[in-house]
Write a protein that holds these residues in place. Structure first.
Motif, mmCIF file in Angstrom:
data_model
loop_
_atom_site.group_PDB
_atom_site.id
_atom_site.type_symbol
_atom_site.label_atom_id
_atom_site.label_comp_id
_atom_site.label_asym_id
_atom_site.label_seq_id
_atom_site.Cartn_x
_atom_site.Cartn_y
_atom_site.Cartn_z
ATOM 1 N N GLU A 353 52.499 27.336 42.338
ATOM 2 C CA GLU A 353 52.426 28.775 42.124
ATOM 3 C C GLU A 353 52.068 29.112 40.679
ATOM 4 O O GLU A 353 51.337 30.072 40.416
ATOM 5 C CB GLU A 353 53.756 29.430 42.492
ATOM 6 C CG GLU A 353 53.937 29.695 43.967
ATOM 7 C CD GLU A 353 52.925 30.708 44.463
ATOM 8 O OE1 GLU A 353 52.873 31.833 43.930
ATOM 9 O OE2 GLU A 353 52.157 30.373 45.378
ATOM 10 N N VAL A 354 52.552 28.322 39.740
ATOM 11 C CA VAL A 354 52.232 28.547 38.329
ATOM 12 C C VAL A 354 50.733 28.402 38.099
ATOM 13 O O VAL A 354 50.084 29.252 37.466
ATOM 14 C CB VAL A 354 53.027 27.579 37.439
ATOM 15 C CG1 VAL A 354 52.510 27.620 36.001
ATOM 16 C CG2 VAL A 354 54.508 27.927 37.460
ATOM 17 N N TRP A 355 50.146 27.324 38.613
ATOM 18 C CA TRP A 355 48.716 27.110 38.450
ATOM 19 C C TRP A 355 47.900 28.189 39.162
ATOM 20 O O TRP A 355 46.865 28.643 38.666
ATOM 21 C CB TRP A 355 48.327 25.724 38.985
ATOM 22 C CG TRP A 355 48.489 24.644 37.962
ATOM 23 C CD1 TRP A 355 49.517 23.768 37.841
ATOM 24 C CD2 TRP A 355 47.580 24.354 36.899
ATOM 25 N NE1 TRP A 355 49.320 22.925 36.771
ATOM 26 C CE2 TRP A 355 48.134 23.261 36.173
ATOM 27 C CE3 TRP A 355 46.365 24.885 36.484
ATOM 28 C CZ2 TRP A 355 47.504 22.714 35.068
ATOM 29 C CZ3 TRP A 355 45.729 24.341 35.378
ATOM 30 C CH2 TRP A 355 46.301 23.267 34.684
ATOM 31 N N ARG A 356 48.378 28.603 40.324
ATOM 32 C CA ARG A 356 47.648 29.615 41.082
ATOM 33 C C ARG A 356 47.579 30.929 40.309
ATOM 34 O O ARG A 356 46.516 31.544 40.188
ATOM 35 C CB ARG A 356 48.328 29.842 42.432
ATOM 36 C CG ARG A 356 47.587 30.838 43.328
ATOM 37 C CD ARG A 356 48.299 31.015 44.653
ATOM 38 N NE ARG A 356 49.490 31.841 44.520
ATOM 39 C CZ ARG A 356 49.491 33.176 44.592
ATOM 40 N NH1 ARG A 356 48.349 33.837 44.787
ATOM 41 N NH2 ARG A 356 50.612 33.850 44.469
ATOM 42 N N ILE A 357 48.708 31.373 39.773
ATOM 43 C CA ILE A 357 48.729 32.635 39.033
ATOM 44 C C ILE A 357 47.925 32.537 37.748
ATOM 45 O O ILE A 357 47.221 33.486 37.359
ATOM 46 C CB ILE A 357 50.179 33.065 38.745
ATOM 47 C CG1 ILE A 357 50.936 33.314 40.050
ATOM 48 C CG2 ILE A 357 50.205 34.312 37.880
ATOM 49 C CD1 ILE A 357 50.318 34.404 40.915
ATOM 50 N N GLU A 358 48.020 31.373 37.077
ATOM 51 C CA GLU A 358 47.251 31.207 35.832
ATOM 52 C C GLU A 358 45.751 31.323 36.091
ATOM 53 O O GLU A 358 45.033 32.030 35.373
ATOM 54 C CB GLU A 358 47.567 29.845 35.202
ATOM 55 C CG GLU A 358 48.995 29.693 34.714
ATOM 56 C CD GLU A 358 49.288 30.552 33.510
ATOM 57 O OE1 GLU A 358 48.397 30.711 32.665
ATOM 58 O OE2 GLU A 358 50.420 31.081 33.417
ATOM 59 N N MET A 359 45.278 30.642 37.107
ATOM 60 C CA MET A 359 43.842 30.705 37.431
ATOM 61 C C MET A 359 43.458 32.074 37.969
ATOM 62 O O MET A 359 42.366 32.586 37.684
ATOM 63 C CB MET A 359 43.490 29.617 38.447
ATOM 64 C CG MET A 359 43.566 28.205 37.892
ATOM 65 S SD MET A 359 42.910 26.977 39.041
ATOM 66 C CE MET A 359 44.057 27.144 40.410
ATOM 67 N N TYR A 360 44.349 32.677 38.733
ATOM 68 C CA TYR A 360 44.084 34.003 39.293
ATOM 69 C C TYR A 360 43.863 35.032 38.185
ATOM 70 O O TYR A 360 42.895 35.805 38.197
ATOM 71 C CB TYR A 360 45.257 34.386 40.192
ATOM 72 C CG TYR A 360 45.316 35.842 40.570
ATOM 73 C CD1 TYR A 360 44.408 36.395 41.458
ATOM 74 C CD2 TYR A 360 46.306 36.669 40.036
ATOM 75 C CE1 TYR A 360 44.472 37.731 41.811
ATOM 76 C CE2 TYR A 360 46.382 38.010 40.384
ATOM 77 C CZ TYR A 360 45.457 38.534 41.264
ATOM 78 O OH TYR A 360 45.525 39.857 41.611
ATOM 79 N N ILE A 361 44.734 35.034 37.190
ATOM 80 C CA ILE A 361 44.603 35.970 36.078
ATOM 81 C C ILE A 361 43.375 35.655 35.229
ATOM 82 O O ILE A 361 42.641 36.555 34.801
ATOM 83 C CB ILE A 361 45.884 35.966 35.221
ATOM 84 C CG1 ILE A 361 47.073 36.470 36.050
ATOM 85 C CG2 ILE A 361 45.706 36.820 33.974
ATOM 86 C CD1 ILE A 361 48.396 36.401 35.329
ATOM 87 N N SER A 362 43.129 34.359 34.991
ATOM 88 C CA SER A 362 41.992 33.960 34.161
ATOM 89 C C SER A 362 40.673 34.391 34.788
ATOM 90 O O SER A 362 39.803 34.973 34.114
ATOM 91 C CB SER A 362 42.013 32.449 33.959
ATOM 92 O OG SER A 362 40.893 32.024 33.207
ATOM 93 N N PHE A 363 40.496 34.144 36.077
ATOM 94 C CA PHE A 363 39.266 34.562 36.751
ATOM 95 C C PHE A 363 39.141 36.085 36.786
ATOM 96 O O PHE A 363 38.023 36.628 36.693
ATOM 97 C CB PHE A 363 39.224 33.999 38.167
ATOM 98 C CG PHE A 363 38.772 32.568 38.241
ATOM 99 C CD1 PHE A 363 37.492 32.216 37.851
ATOM 100 C CD2 PHE A 363 39.618 31.573 38.689
ATOM 101 C CE1 PHE A 363 37.061 30.903 37.917
ATOM 102 C CE2 PHE A 363 39.206 30.261 38.758
ATOM 103 C CZ PHE A 363 37.921 29.912 38.363
ATOM 104 N N GLY A 364 40.252 36.771 36.908
ATOM 105 C CA GLY A 364 40.202 38.228 36.893
ATOM 106 C C GLY A 364 39.734 38.768 35.557
ATOM 107 O O GLY A 364 38.920 39.701 35.508
ATOM 108 N N ILE A 365 40.220 38.181 34.463
ATOM 109 C CA ILE A 365 39.801 38.629 33.129
ATOM 110 C C ILE A 365 38.317 38.350 32.911
ATOM 111 O O ILE A 365 37.575 39.183 32.372
ATOM 112 C CB ILE A 365 40.656 37.939 32.052
ATOM 113 C CG1 ILE A 365 42.119 38.403 32.159
ATOM 114 C CG2 ILE A 365 40.113 38.225 30.660
ATOM 115 C CD1 ILE A 365 43.058 37.662 31.250
ATOM 116 N N MET A 366 37.861 37.159 33.330
ATOM 117 C CA MET A 366 36.446 36.828 33.153
ATOM 118 C C MET A 366 35.547 37.754 33.965
ATOM 119 O O MET A 366 34.489 38.196 33.477
ATOM 120 C CB MET A 366 36.207 35.368 33.545
ATOM 121 C CG MET A 366 36.734 34.360 32.545
ATOM 122 S SD MET A 366 36.187 32.680 32.911
ATOM 123 C CE MET A 366 37.120 32.338 34.402
ATOM 124 N N SER A 367 35.938 38.056 35.188
ATOM 125 C CA SER A 367 35.113 38.938 36.012
ATOM 126 C C SER A 367 35.060 40.350 35.423
ATOM 127 O O SER A 367 34.002 40.986 35.413
ATOM 128 C CB SER A 367 35.644 38.977 37.438
ATOM 129 O OG SER A 367 36.981 39.468 37.469
#
Length: 489
Positions: A353-367
């Protein structure tokens, strides 16, 4: 006497008073421009003309009263005096008052009359105001222009207001003189040819977000549908099944679930139209065949769809940042902590879950960053600083990258929940599954177009290559046309 000596017949119009003209008078301080009318537009136009070095003569029905509202250097007089002293006259009165100038018809002969009037609705009269003015004064040279500039814009100057001025007239020489006058006033004149274009020019200020109506309607429809869809799944379903009241989720949580779906759907629609246009050209084997009207309108609205996508994405970010501030979120956090203590769990760390949220937020910021870049480059001032290759790279290549990253953002949000039965409430798929449908289609279509066999053929078509049967069909339908004419069609 100097201004009177500048009067002349139409054949002597080359001896104009405009500056920077070869045959013109060089002393700007002696150049006179007339204005019929003393309203707000006339006042602002007078100030602009004075700043540019012109002498202004204003014709009013009540010159003594009107003189109080104009600078002292302005000659405010009666209509007949203003007409007699100038060769170029701005007609700054409404259409219904044109007939009041009928007694001055003999004085207006050979004069350039610039009609600056507008109507209150599109196609209000059978003919345009300029055409009506030309019918009243056939011996005058009627020019339509300056009606798209407001009084406020005239006062602000070219740096803070719109600079484009549309001009048309049946007399080429008169039209060129007004174009030169517009340049001297620091405007950008656009020549639209004959006076028949005046109807279109008069309709321009009356248009209200013409290209925005369709995209806004699509955005509102999508937002309404997905809001109701989320409301039924996340509020109605728990209430009917477990008598659980989750109506507090409506203002923020349900809205926040709607925003990203609409944003990524609108972004997909931006590039889906281009894919359909490419498929259309591949199918018919030519780029000279007209697109269907619905596709042509869709292609013209891509900028508006993209900006609306950026708007919904930005609002989604604002709502997401506010989620932890809610009182309900604090109560849920305390309940989870209490349950963890009650269950005697010392460490609730979940690596997945930690990795999922980290990547989720990172991709959201980049988009969001890429969407911001797309939105900024659509601004005319920024767009004009880019050449076509740079603009195409940002809007096309980086646009697809933004769509791809946004799709990853949604995929990581869904994670394994797309395969869990409990998330299919009322036998309907979760929101993020619906959000992935259109982006997946667009990405798959783009991959197909990037295949060498397809991209090579599409590149040839866009360079002018055509299928032989298309040329034969065109030739059979129009055997009397020249090859050049067929190619244009």
């Amino acid at each position: 006497m100097e201004s009177i000596s500048m009067m002349g017949s139409p054949k002597n119009l080359n001896e104009t008073f405009l500056p920077n003209v070869a045959n013109g008078i060089k002393d700007i301080s002696k150049m006179a421009v007339g204005i019929i009318g003393s309203g707000d537009f006339a006042k602002s136009l007078t100030i602009r003309l004075i700043r540019c070095g012109y002498h202004v003569v204003v014709g009013s029905r009540n010159p003594k009263l009107a003189a109080e509202f104009f600078p002292h250097v302005v000659d405010v007089t009666h209509h007949e005096d203003a007409v007699a002293k100038t060769n170029i006259i701005f007609v700054a009165i409404h259409r219904e008052h044109y007939s009041s100038l009928w007694d001055l018809k003999h004085l207006l002969a050979g004069k350039i009359l610039i009609d600056v009037s507008n109507n209150t609705r599109v196609d209000q009269y059978p003919d345009s105001n300029a055409e009506y003015l030309a019918s009243l004064f056939p011996d005058s040279l009627i020019v339509k222009g300056f009606n798209v500039i407001s009084a406020w814009s005239l006062q602000l100057g070219p740096k803070d207001a719109s600079r484009q001025v549309y001009i048309c007239s049946n007399n080429v020489q008169a039209r060129h003189q007004v174009i030169e006058l517009a340049r001297q006033l620091s405007f950008i004149p656009i020549d639209l040819g004959a006076l028949s274009s005046s109807r279109e020019i008069e309709n321009l200020p009356l248009r209200l977000f013409t290209l925005w109506k369709g995209p806004v309607l699509i955005a509102i429809s999508l937002a309404t549908f997905f809001f109701i869809y989320s409301f039924v799944r996340d509020v109605i379903h728990p209430y009917m099944r477990n008598q659980q009241s989750d109506f507090y989720k409506i203002p923020i949580e349900i809205v926040n679930k709607t925003l990203p779906i609409v944003a990524i759907t609108l972004l997909s629609l931006v590039y889906l139209s281009g894919l359909i246009a490419a498929a259309y050209q591949l199918y018919y084997g030519t780029k000279y065949r007209r697109f269907p009207p619905w596709l042509g309108s869709w292609l013209q609205c891509r900028k508006q769809l993209g900006l609306l996508s950026f708007f919904f994405a930005t609002v989604h970010v604002a709502y997401s940042l506010c989620l932890p501030m809610r009182r309900s979120e604090r109560y849920l956090f305390l309940n989870m902590a209490y349950q963890q203590v009650h269950a005697n769990i010392e460490n609730s760390w979940n690596e997945e879950e930690v990795w999922r949220i980290e990547m989720y937020i990172s991709f959201g910021i980049m988009s969001l960053g890429l969407l911001s870049l797309l939105a900024v480059t659509s601004i005319p001032s920024v767009n004009s600083a880019l050449n076509w290759r740079e603009f195409s790279f940002i809007q096309s290549t980086l646009g697809y990258v933004a769509l791809l990253i946004s799709t990853f953002h949604v995929l990581i949000y869904g994670w394994k929940r797309a395969f869990e039965e409990e998330y299919y409430r009322f036998y309907t798929p979760p929101n993020f599954v619906l959000a992935l449908v259109l982006p997946s289609i667009v990405i798959l279509g783009k991959i197909i177009l990037l295949l060498p066999c397809v991209s090579r053929k599409l590149r040839r078509i866009r360079r002018g290559w055509e299928k032989s049967h298309v040329i034969e069909e065109v030739s059979e339908s129009a055997p009397h046309l020249s090859p050049e004419r067929i190619t244009v069609m």
